[in-house]
Write a protein that holds these residues in place. Structure first.
Motif, PDB file in Angstrom:
ATOM      1  N   HIS A 192      13.011 -19.594 -10.580  1.00 11.91           N
ATOM      2  CA  HIS A 192      13.985 -20.563 -11.095  1.00 11.91           C
ATOM      3  C   HIS A 192      13.241 -21.880 -11.343  1.00 11.91           C
ATOM      4  CE1 HIS A 192      16.644 -17.967  -8.477  1.00 11.91           C
ATOM      5  NE2 HIS A 192      17.405 -18.033  -9.539  1.00 11.91           N
ATOM      6  N   HIS A 213      17.197 -11.877 -15.885  1.00 14.72           N
ATOM      7  CA  HIS A 213      17.296 -12.584 -14.586  1.00 14.72           C
ATOM      8  C   HIS A 213      18.611 -12.262 -13.898  1.00 14.72           C
ATOM      9  CE1 HIS A 213      16.997 -15.491 -11.426  1.00 14.72           C
ATOM     10  NE2 HIS A 213      18.143 -16.039 -11.790  1.00 14.72           N
ATOM     11  N   HIS A 246      16.130 -20.541 -16.415  1.00 14.66           N
ATOM     12  CA  HIS A 246      17.021 -21.690 -16.684  1.00 14.66           C
ATOM     13  C   HIS A 246      16.367 -22.723 -17.601  1.00 14.66           C
ATOM     14  CE1 HIS A 246      19.761 -19.830 -14.054  1.00 14.66           C
ATOM     15  NE2 HIS A 246      19.130 -20.137 -12.933  1.00 14.66           N
ATOM     16  N   ASP A 259      22.020 -14.001 -14.595  1.00 17.45           N
ATOM     17  CA  ASP A 259      21.974 -14.547 -13.235  1.00 17.45           C
ATOM     18  C   ASP A 259      22.825 -13.624 -12.358  1.00 17.45           C
ATOM     19  OD1 ASP A 259      21.128 -16.180 -11.188  1.00 17.45           O
ATOM     20  OD2 ASP A 259      21.749 -18.037 -12.136  1.00 17.45           O
ATOM     21  N   HIS A 304      20.397 -11.330  -9.671  1.00 18.11           N
ATOM     22  CA  HIS A 304      20.283 -11.037  -8.239  1.00 18.11           C
ATOM     23  C   HIS A 304      21.315  -9.941  -8.034  1.00 18.11           C
ATOM     24  CE1 HIS A 304      18.272 -14.965  -8.190  1.00 18.11           C
ATOM     25  NE2 HIS A 304      19.327 -15.423  -8.844  1.00 18.11           N
TER      26      HIS A 304
HETATM   27 ZN   LIG Z   1      19.172 -16.992 -10.265  1.00 10.96          ZN
END
Ligand SMILES: [Zn+2]
Length: 445
Positions: free
Chosen positions: A221, A72, A258, A309, A74
């Motif tokens: 998420h 995961h 998460h 993340d 970005h």
């Molecule tokens: Zn994220």
């Protein structure tokens, strides 16, 4: 006596840790690669007799592991690294990240940011990442320039950005991008509805229909903060997991990121339905969101991978750090030192990520027939001496600074710590350019 078999590359190493079978360590073995595929993993002396490689690489004090899979991130948000820190999630998003995105994010930003992320990840032994961001077509260009592997998010969110006007527009653009690149040896695609609080039931239903038709993962998420759960109770009369269940999203294609504030019943339900969790311990700690009960989830039979993340909330893309934190947090939470042992943390960062992406027949372990996505870790540094157990070192003592070589699909993308496909100076120059742009937002101008 038959002639040695001609192959592209033979990598001989002090240790090979194939991840399958779990916990296995092969000493003085070699990995034979031809046309991007692992042909054999055999003792080095046997390999020298069996193979005639065009290139032979001897890594005397290194461990070869499957390339790490960042489940995961970005990627483009590396350009927001350190833009706003020490804030809770909603304040961080509302007052800093979303305004900066509104002002600055375009295809050029995403290309430069993703390319920076690819460079950082390759240097850290990551060969594949699961991305969720705007302008994925620009992210694809950066990924292709780097030569690494990615699962590209077809993002959906219920507010307009410079990328798309509404959720239908996001999905149409994502699907068109997938059509352009499917099939591709290094690219796969996931639906990426952002979160329960930013996506409506109508859009979730549409995502589910497409995901079932195309058999693609859904990357979302889920249960990141207490606030997300309480506001869902107010708005929808149910917790986000229950809502996702009612919508039919819980299943083997779901990658729930998460999953911090969850009940034992929710863990059992999601385990039974075959969902994956992307555990992101650094980001969760930094945003004070809490800790996902990763060991409990694994114990319930759930597939749990690891993610960094985005670099805006981490602020790095260090998968070694995530392995170590996942192992330590599980012990601290459970009061059991044997919770989440080193071999399992390594499995989470490799094979479990591959399973989540539907790529475990291609990557995630060093087995003959799989793609040669490989990371070499140099154990000659004094901070890794002595070595009794290389798997222990990988999780508890080593870091990205010890990664020396990386291959993706048999192509060497990191050679003795140097990137082979990406220009470091150009990447730094563009990061400097965006720093100047972003600083205006930071000052509130
Ligand atoms: Zn994220």
């Amino acid at each position: 006596m038959t002639d040695p078999l001609k192959i592209d590359t033979l990598v001989e190493a002090r240790w090979i840790i194939p991840v399958e079978p779990a916990g296995k360590v092969l000493e003085n073995h070699a990995l034979a690669i031809d046309q991007g595929v692992i042909q054999a993993v055999v003792p080095s002396d046997e390999a020298q007799a069996r193979f005639d490689p065009r290139e032979r690489i001897v890594l005397d004090h290194h461990a070869l592991i499957p390339g790490l899979i960042n489940l995961h991130t970005h990627a483009a948000m590396t350009l927001m690294r350190g833009l706003a820190d020490d804030l809770p999630l909603m304040e961080w998003l509302n007052n800093h990240i979303w305004p900066a995105e509104t002002r600055h994010v375009d295809a050029g930003f995403v290309f430069d940011g993703t390319r920076l992320a690819c460079a950082e990840m390759l240097r850290a032994g990551v060969t594949c990442f699961n991305d969720m961001y705007f302008f994925p077509e620009a992210a694809v260009q950066a990924v292709l320039a780097s030569g690494m592997r990615a699962a590209v998010g077809m993002i959906a969110i219920d507010f307009p950005t410079a990328y798309a006007s509404d959720a239908d527009d996001y999905l149409a653009k994502g699907l068109a991008l997938r059509d352009d690149y499917n099939p591709h040896p290094l690219l796969s695609f996931c639906f990426a509805p952002h979160a329960p609080f930013t996506v409506s039931d109508r859009v979730f239903a549409k995502v589910l229909t497409y995901a079932e038709q195309l058999d693609l993962p859904i990357h979302i998420h889920l249960h990141e903060t207490v606030d997300e759960v309480t506001s869902s109770l107010k708005t929808h009369g149910m917790r986000p997991i229950e809502r996702m269940h009612k919508l039919g999203l819980l299943g083997p294609n779901l990658i729930a990121v998460h999953m911090i504030h969850v009940t034992a019943d929710e863990i059992d339900l999601m385990a039974q339905l075959g969902c994956t969790v992307a555990h992101c311990p650094s980001s969760n700690l930094k945003l004070a969101s809490g800790f996902a009960p990763a060991a409990t989830m694994l114990g319930a039979g759930m597939n749990v991978g690891l993610g960094t993340d985005g670099a805006a909330s981490n602020n790095t893309l260090r998968m070694f750090e995530e392995m170590r934190l996942a192992a330590l947090l599980a012990k601290g939470q459970s009061g059991r030192a044997d919770a989440l042992p080193a071999w399992q943390a390594l499995q989470m960062a490799t094979l479990n990520g591959a399973k989540a992406l539907g790529l475990d027949s291609v990557i995630g372990s060093l087995l003959p027939g799989k793609a040669a996505d490989i990371t070499a870790v140099d154990f000659s540094s004094l901070e890794l001496a002595p070595c009794y157990d290389p798997i222990s070192h990988l999780v508890y003592a080593a870091g990205r600074e010890h990664v020396s070589h990386v291959w993706v699909n048999g192509k060497m993308l990191l050679n003795q710590c140097e990137l082979t496909t990406l220009d470091k100076q150009e990447i730094l120059r563009r990061a400097g350019f965006w720093r100047e742009q972003m600083a205006t937002t930071r000052l509130g101008q």
